[in-house]
Design an enzyme around this catalytic site. Structure first.
Site, short mmCIF file in Angstrom:
data_model
loop_
_atom_site.label_atom_id
_atom_site.label_comp_id
_atom_site.label_asym_id
_atom_site.label_seq_id
_atom_site.Cartn_x
_atom_site.Cartn_y
_atom_site.Cartn_z
CG HIS A 139 -2.16 -0.79 1.05
ND1 HIS A 139 -2.21 -2.13 1.36
CD2 HIS A 139 -3.40 -0.46 0.60
CE1 HIS A 139 -3.43 -2.59 1.10
NE2 HIS A 139 -4.17 -1.60 0.64
CE LYS A 149 -4.26 -0.39 4.60
NZ LYS A 149 -5.51 0.28 5.01
#
Length: 240
Positions: free
Chosen positions: A135, A139
């Site tokens: 990600h 995040k």
């Protein structure tokens, strides 16, 4: 429909845009900078809330909705240690909470493929399963909620694994499913489930090209949610 946005980061902004393009009205856009505005919102004017904030804010936002009988769509991950508390509150108040670790239709199909493959691999002792997720660097939670859902789907259909374990935290036990989390910009999200043996590898992968798929899924769920009750998931929405 009148929609309240709880969490106005990157996902909240895309959700707001898509919702307005689909003819909905945004009642308010709440984030950490204008939390005080939440106290001034008339819940009677809100048909549904969409919650994409931060792990530390999610349960408080959900509670606000439950106390005011506002159906809420929750996409924030990283608060599963309080899920039982939310479920009990939802039941006690006769509320509506729709939680998904991922609102992409493609990802939810991927969840089903993952569970099916786990059943096939259950008798193949030569293979060791692993999960990898990538990600963007903003995040905060690791592993991702999507990776945890994949792990739970695999564990529930494979007798060898009884828990998942994040790589790097401590030695991985033989009955734990290893998850590797990587944070690389500008990746919206890539998840790989891999079975490795001395002879070959078998893997399935989902790669998101943008956040629009997640946002559109959340808005579609919000359109479907009014009139429903209880703790709901993508299984209910997609009728799996």
């Amino acid at each position: 429909m009148n929609i309240l946005i709880l969490g106005y980061g990157k996902m909240g902004k895309i959700i707001s845009q898509i919702a307005e393009e689909r003819g909905h009205r945004i009642v308010a856009k709440i984030n950490i900078d204008n939390l005080s505005d939440l106290a001034r919102i008339d819940a009677a004017e809100v048909d549904v809330a969409i919650e994409f904030s931060q792990p530390e804010s999610a349960v408080e936002n959900i509670t606000w909705c439950l106390e005011r009988h506002v159906p809420v769509v929750v996409g924030t991950t990283g608060w599963m240690n309080q899920k039982a508390e939310v479920e009990n509150s939802c039941k006690a108040k006769g509320g509506t909470v729709f939680y998904a670790s991922n609102f992409s239709i493609g990802v939810n199909l991927f969840f089903k493929v993952n569970a099916f493959l786990a059943r096939l691999m259950n008798e193949q002792e030569a293979y060791r399963a692993t999960i990898e997720e990538i990600h963007h660097t903003e995040k905060k939670d690791a592993p991702s909620g999507t990776a945890i859902t994949l792990a739970e789907g695999l564990i529930g259909n494979h007798q060898r694994y009884h828990a998942w374990q994040l790589q790097g935290e401590e030695p991985v036990s033989s009955d734990a499913l290893p998850i590797t989390s990587k944070r690389i910009d500008p990746a919206p999200g890539t998840h790989t489930v891999r079975y490795t043996s001395a002879i070959d590898d078998i893997s399935i992968r989902h790669t998101a090209h943008s956040r629009e798929g997640f946002a559109l899924g959340a808005v579609r769920v919000a359109e479907w949610l009014p009139g429903k009750k209880g703790m709901l998931s993508m299984n209910d929405f997609l009728k799996f």
